[in-house]
Enzyme design. Structure first.
Site, PDB file in Angstrom:
ATOM      1  N   LYS A  66       0.839  -1.211   0.000  1.00  0.00           N
ATOM      2  CA  LYS A  66       0.000   0.000   0.000  1.00  0.00           C
ATOM      3  C   LYS A  66       0.868   1.252   0.000  1.00  0.00           C
ATOM      4  CE  LYS A  66      -1.595   1.598   4.036  1.00  0.00           C
ATOM      5  NZ  LYS A  66      -1.241   2.989   4.360  1.00  0.00           N
ATOM      6  N   ASN A  67       1.871   1.288   0.861  1.00  0.00           N
ATOM      7  CA  ASN A  67       2.654   2.520   1.037  1.00  0.00           C
ATOM      8  C   ASN A  67       3.656   2.750  -0.076  1.00  0.00           C
ATOM      9  OD1 ASN A  67       1.165   3.075   3.261  1.00  0.00           O
ATOM     10  ND2 ASN A  67       2.705   2.422   4.739  1.00  0.00           N
ATOM     11  N   ARG A  97      -3.948  11.186   3.958  1.00  0.00           N
ATOM     12  CA  ARG A  97      -2.731  11.965   4.189  1.00  0.00           C
ATOM     13  C   ARG A  97      -1.719  11.777   3.081  1.00  0.00           C
ATOM     14  NH1 ARG A  97      -0.534  14.119   7.538  1.00  0.00           N
ATOM     15  NH2 ARG A  97       1.467  13.202   7.015  1.00  0.00           N
ATOM     16  N   CYS A 137      -4.614  12.934  12.475  1.00  0.00           N
ATOM     17  CA  CYS A 137      -5.402  11.711  12.293  1.00  0.00           C
ATOM     18  C   CYS A 137      -5.368  10.966  13.627  1.00  0.00           C
ATOM     19  CB  CYS A 137      -4.789  10.861  11.184  1.00  0.00           C
ATOM     20  SG  CYS A 137      -3.183  10.237  11.647  1.00  0.00           S
ATOM     21  N   ARG A 189       0.725  14.650  12.744  1.00  0.00           N
ATOM     22  CA  ARG A 189       1.218  14.405  11.395  1.00  0.00           C
ATOM     23  C   ARG A 189       1.521  15.710  10.647  1.00  0.00           C
ATOM     24  NH1 ARG A 189      -0.895   8.976   9.636  1.00  0.00           N
ATOM     25  NH2 ARG A 189       0.910   8.952   8.280  1.00  0.00           N
ATOM     26  N   PRO A 190       2.379  16.553  11.166  1.00  0.00           N
ATOM     27  CA  PRO A 190       2.727  17.812  10.497  1.00  0.00           C
ATOM     28  C   PRO A 190       3.469  17.563   9.186  1.00  0.00           C
ATOM     29  CG  PRO A 190       4.221  17.381  12.308  1.00  0.00           C
ATOM     30  CD  PRO A 190       3.167  16.324  12.378  1.00  0.00           C
ATOM     31  N   VAL A 191       3.599  18.605   8.392  1.00  0.00           N
ATOM     32  CA  VAL A 191       4.318  18.493   7.105  1.00  0.00           C
ATOM     33  C   VAL A 191       5.432  19.538   7.017  1.00  0.00           C
ATOM     34  CG1 VAL A 191       2.437  17.413   5.812  1.00  0.00           C
ATOM     35  CG2 VAL A 191       2.544  19.934   5.986  1.00  0.00           C
ATOM     36  N   ASP A 192       5.914  19.975   8.187  1.00  0.00           N
ATOM     37  CA  ASP A 192       6.944  21.034   8.183  1.00  0.00           C
ATOM     38  C   ASP A 192       8.221  20.617   7.448  1.00  0.00           C
ATOM     39  OD1 ASP A 192       6.936  19.236  10.485  1.00  0.00           O
ATOM     40  OD2 ASP A 192       8.754  20.290  11.099  1.00  0.00           O
ATOM     41  N   LEU A 193       8.562  19.324   7.522  1.00  0.00           N
ATOM     42  CA  LEU A 193       9.792  18.876   6.848  1.00  0.00           C
ATOM     43  C   LEU A 193       9.623  18.912   5.324  1.00  0.00           C
ATOM     44  CD1 LEU A 193      10.731  15.872   9.180  1.00  0.00           C
ATOM     45  CD2 LEU A 193      11.684  18.196   9.191  1.00  0.00           C
ATOM     46  N   ASP A 209       4.468   0.359  12.151  1.00  0.00           N
ATOM     47  CA  ASP A 209       3.252  -0.244  11.574  1.00  0.00           C
ATOM     48  C   ASP A 209       3.040  -1.680  12.024  1.00  0.00           C
ATOM     49  OD1 ASP A 209       3.522   1.438   8.337  1.00  0.00           O
ATOM     50  OD2 ASP A 209       2.962   2.127  10.328  1.00  0.00           O
ATOM     51  N   VAL A 212       7.690   6.689  17.166  1.00  0.00           N
ATOM     52  CA  VAL A 212       7.509   7.354  15.875  1.00  0.00           C
ATOM     53  C   VAL A 212       6.293   8.269  15.866  1.00  0.00           C
ATOM     54  CG1 VAL A 212       7.110   6.962  13.408  1.00  0.00           C
ATOM     55  CG2 VAL A 212       8.701   5.482  14.663  1.00  0.00           C
ATOM     56  N   ARG A 248      -8.602   0.093   4.432  1.00  0.00           N
ATOM     57  CA  ARG A 248      -7.616   1.033   3.882  1.00  0.00           C
ATOM     58  C   ARG A 248      -6.325   0.310   3.523  1.00  0.00           C
ATOM     59  NH1 ARG A 248      -8.193   6.578   6.361  1.00  0.00           N
ATOM     60  NH2 ARG A 248      -6.492   6.831   4.939  1.00  0.00           N
TER      61      ARG A 248
HETATM   62  C1  EPZ Z   1       4.500   6.787   6.306  1.00  0.00           C
HETATM   63  O1  EPZ Z   1       3.787   7.866   6.890  1.00  0.00           O
HETATM   64  C2  EPZ Z   1       3.495   5.651   6.169  1.00  0.00           C
HETATM   65  N1  EPZ Z   1       2.394   6.063   5.307  1.00  0.00           N
HETATM   66  C3  EPZ Z   1       2.957   5.251   7.549  1.00  0.00           C
HETATM   67  O2  EPZ Z   1       2.109   4.121   7.370  1.00  0.00           O
HETATM   68  C4  EPZ Z   1       4.147   4.845   8.428  1.00  0.00           C
HETATM   69  O3  EPZ Z   1       3.673   4.532   9.708  1.00  0.00           O
HETATM   70  C5  EPZ Z   1       5.148   5.999   8.499  1.00  0.00           C
HETATM   71  O4  EPZ Z   1       5.570   6.360   7.161  1.00  0.00           O
HETATM   72  C6  EPZ Z   1       6.392   5.631   9.293  1.00  0.00           C
HETATM   73  O5  EPZ Z   1       6.991   4.507   8.737  1.00  0.00           O
HETATM   74  C7  EPZ Z   1       2.584   6.080   3.967  1.00  0.00           C
HETATM   75  O6  EPZ Z   1       3.654   5.798   3.461  1.00  0.00           O
HETATM   76  C8  EPZ Z   1       1.403   6.474   3.132  1.00  0.00           C
HETATM   77  P1  EPZ Z   1       6.703  10.026   8.581  1.00  0.00           P
HETATM   78  P2  EPZ Z   1       4.474   9.341   6.947  1.00  0.00           P
HETATM   79  O7  EPZ Z   1       6.685  11.295   7.805  1.00  0.00           O
HETATM   80  O8  EPZ Z   1       5.281   9.580   5.738  1.00  0.00           O
HETATM   81  C9  EPZ Z   1       6.848  13.286  11.948  1.00  0.00           C
HETATM   82  C10 EPZ Z   1       0.266   2.753   7.778  1.00  0.00           C
HETATM   83  O9  EPZ Z   1      -0.238   2.263   8.793  1.00  0.00           O
HETATM   84  N2  EPZ Z   1       6.894  14.282  10.853  1.00  0.00           N
HETATM   85  O10 EPZ Z   1       7.885   9.129   8.477  1.00  0.00           O
HETATM   86  O11 EPZ Z   1       3.394  10.321   7.256  1.00  0.00           O
HETATM   87  C11 EPZ Z   1       5.488  12.627  12.048  1.00  0.00           C
HETATM   88  O12 EPZ Z   1       4.610  13.437  12.800  1.00  0.00           O
HETATM   89  C12 EPZ Z   1       0.732   4.195   7.787  1.00  0.00           C
HETATM   90  O13 EPZ Z   1       0.431   2.154   6.690  1.00  0.00           O
HETATM   91  C13 EPZ Z   1       7.121  15.617  11.181  1.00  0.00           C
HETATM   92  O14 EPZ Z   1       7.278  15.985  12.341  1.00  0.00           O
HETATM   93  O15 EPZ Z   1       5.421   9.152   8.220  1.00  0.00           O
HETATM   94  C14 EPZ Z   1       5.799  11.331  12.732  1.00  0.00           C
HETATM   95  O16 EPZ Z   1       5.841  11.539  14.128  1.00  0.00           O
HETATM   96  C15 EPZ Z   1       0.507   4.865   9.120  1.00  0.00           C
HETATM   97  N3  EPZ Z   1       7.152  16.536  10.177  1.00  0.00           N
HETATM   98  C16 EPZ Z   1       7.208  10.986  12.220  1.00  0.00           C
HETATM   99  O17 EPZ Z   1       7.724  12.194  11.647  1.00  0.00           O
HETATM  100  C17 EPZ Z   1       6.969  16.188   8.862  1.00  0.00           C
HETATM  101  O18 EPZ Z   1       7.037  17.071   7.976  1.00  0.00           O
HETATM  102  C18 EPZ Z   1       7.207   9.915  11.137  1.00  0.00           C
HETATM  103  O19 EPZ Z   1       6.376  10.367  10.109  1.00  0.00           O
HETATM  104  C19 EPZ Z   1       6.739  14.822   8.553  1.00  0.00           C
HETATM  105  C20 EPZ Z   1       6.706  13.892   9.564  1.00  0.00           C
END
Ligand code: EPZ
Length: 450
Positions: free
Chosen positions: A34-35, A104, A128, A133-137, A320, A342, A412
């Site tokens: 999926k991812n 997302r 969620c 789940r911020p997007v600042d990075l 996950d 995480v 999902r």
């Molecule tokens: C991906 O989410 C996966 N989703 C998630 O799978 C998975 O749990 C996650 O990576 C970690 O492996 C998809 O690929 C669609 P992150 P993503 O950015 O990209 C923080 C599932 O169950 N962060 O690595 O959103 C964030 O808040 C789903 O299949 C920031 O602070 O994960 C989190 O605490 C759930 N700022 C940490 O990083 C940002 O700009 C990891 O998030 C981005 C993220």
């Protein structure tokens, strides 16, 4: 008040009835990841020609991503598990709020749209069930690539300024190895002018799959799967026909189901290297995982020893898989300490496992699981995607009947989980029930995660 119930729209949703303690046997086929599929659908937007993605799982999230891609004016055709995406023309740069708020992962499309059109407007995906789940990075990286990025009225608006037509290669450092930020920025950099380096990049297999797909389209990417990814921008990509990797989390989920029900089951296709942490943890617990062929694993169950778990970015133990392992460890012979590092709110399945007789105490992002001899079936509610899988597995091992609600979460991320478990001999039934429907599909955007 009398006609209150009449005012609530009746709608049907389904629940899962599971009668536990029936051992499983046989073989289960693992679907495409999926991812990987979600982000590769975004990656196809980089290409001005038709691309083909194979081994795409048939999931709610994939359908939602398809709606977003179509809303951008891109042609998309699904034939079974194959998608044909023709982004030769991207009609508009704004992704619709009501769709992005439900998925997302669609935020990742901001990179490709910006790289192709010079402007992109994508709603903030919002929080969620599992965290803010911020997007600042993502935003900081796009700015480093020369985009002007503003956030107004809940929409992230990015555009290439200074009369330039392309983003500019840059050296980017991610404060956290975010999967999504790594993917967004890698995609944006494929069409930038010059070289981009992403330091402290995420190393997940789905990042590697995206890089391999982009390379198949002619992108110049080195180092995906390591902490440092180098991209040399090109002016145009070309068509590609790409087969998506199998889903390591679905595979891990079935490995845990075998361990928890003391069943020898086999599963394929898998890429064992994607499951190193999961297999190592199962072996520490007492469950052997045997390589039957290069892409087939077999579970050989054993005792369930207490172990500690700390979720980490890949190649560490995957977040996950945390809920599924917690379900397994509720039956261990001791105390296990599980820390979720995480996401900040990914322990909501604890309350539901407690309803089944699990002995779990939570303090902050740490859960202490004291093993009990047996779980008892109960009505439970899924709160997010992986929690729903964990509850289904717990029901397979519990004494008596478990009813799992909130299956839109399950749909999902798991293709035909009921059918796959039935084929393994589980006593399980998915039935529609009339419910009073308070939301469009029984879920609210805050429940969406992925
Ligand atoms: C991906 O989410 C996966 N989703 C998630 O799978 C998975 O749990 C996650 O990576 C970690 O492996 C998809 O690929 C669609 P992150 P993503 O950015 O990209 C923080 C599932 O169950 N962060 O690595 O959103 C964030 O808040 C789903 O299949 C920031 O602070 O994960 C989190 O605490 C759930 N700022 C940490 O990083 C940002 O700009 C990891 O998030 C981005 C993220």
């Amino acid at each position: 008040m009398a006609n209150e119930t009449a005012s609530l729209a009746e709608s049907t949703e389904s629940v899962l009835h599971i009668w536990g303690r029936k051992p499983l046997s046989g073989h289960v086929t693992i679907s495409g990841a999926k991812n990987a599929a979600l982000v590769l659908m975004a990656g196809a937007l980089l290409c001005p020609e038709q691309c083909r993605l194979r081994n795409v799982p048939n999931l709610l999230d994939i359908q939602r991503m398809g709606q977003i891609v179509r809303a951008l004016g891109v042609k998309l055709e699904q034939k079974g598990n194959t998608l044909e995406i023709d982004a030769s023309h991207i009609g508009q740069s704004q992704a619709p709020y009501e769709l992005v708020s439900q998925l997302r992962a669609s935020f990742f499309a901001i990179g490709p749209i910006l790289a192709r059109l010079g402007i992109a407007r994508v709603p903030l995906p919002g929080g969620c069930a599992i965290g803010a789940r911020p997007v600042d990075l993502h935003v900081r990286g796009l700015r480093a690539l020369g985009a002007d990025v503003q956030i107004q009225h809940g929409v992230v608006r990015a555009c290439i300024t200074g009369g330039r037509r392309r983003l500019q290669g840059a050296k980017i450092y991610l404060d956290y190895p975010s999967v999504g930020a790594t993917e967004t920025l890698m995609m944006a950099a494929t069409l930038a002018e010059g070289e981009t380096t992403i330091n402290n990049a995420a190393q997940e297999p789905e990042v590697v799959d995206l890089a391999n797909f982009c390379r198949a389209m002619g992108a110049k990417i080195q180092g995906a799967g390591t902490k440092t990814i180098r991209i040399v921008g090109v002016s145009r990509l070309h068509t590609a026909d790409y087969h998506i990797v199998p889903d390591r989390i679905e595979a891990g989920t079935f490995l845990v189901a075998g361990a928890m029900t003391q069943s020898q089951i086999s599963l394929s296709p898998v890429i064992p290297d994607h499951l190193t942490a999961t297999i190592a943890k199962l072996r520490a617990i007492g469950t052997q995982v045997v390589l039957e062929s290069p892409n087939t694993l077999r579970v050989v169950p054993g005792p369930i020893e207490a172990v500690d778990i700390e979720t980490q970015p890949y190649p560490g133990f995957p977040t996950d898989m945390q809920a599924q392992f917690m379900a397994l460890l509720t039956l261990s012979n001791g105390n296990s300490v599980i820390s979720e590092t995480v996401f900040e709110n990914r322990l909501r399945h604890v309350a539901e496992l407690q309803r089944m007789g699990a002995d779990i105490r939570v303090k902050g992002n740490i859960a202490v699981v004291r093993g009990v001899p047996m779980l008892s079936g109960a009505p439970v509610v899924a709160t997010d995607l992986r929690a729903s899988a964990a509850l289904a597995i717990a029901g397979l091992a519990a004494d008596g009947k478990t009813t799992v609600q909130g299956l839109h979460h399950l749909d999902r991320g798991y293709e035909n989980l009921t059918g796959k478990l039935l084929a393994l001999g589980a006593h399980i039934e998915r039935v529609s029930v009339a419910t009073s429907d308070k939301g469009s599909n029984g879920s609210t955007p805050s429940e969406s995660s992925s």
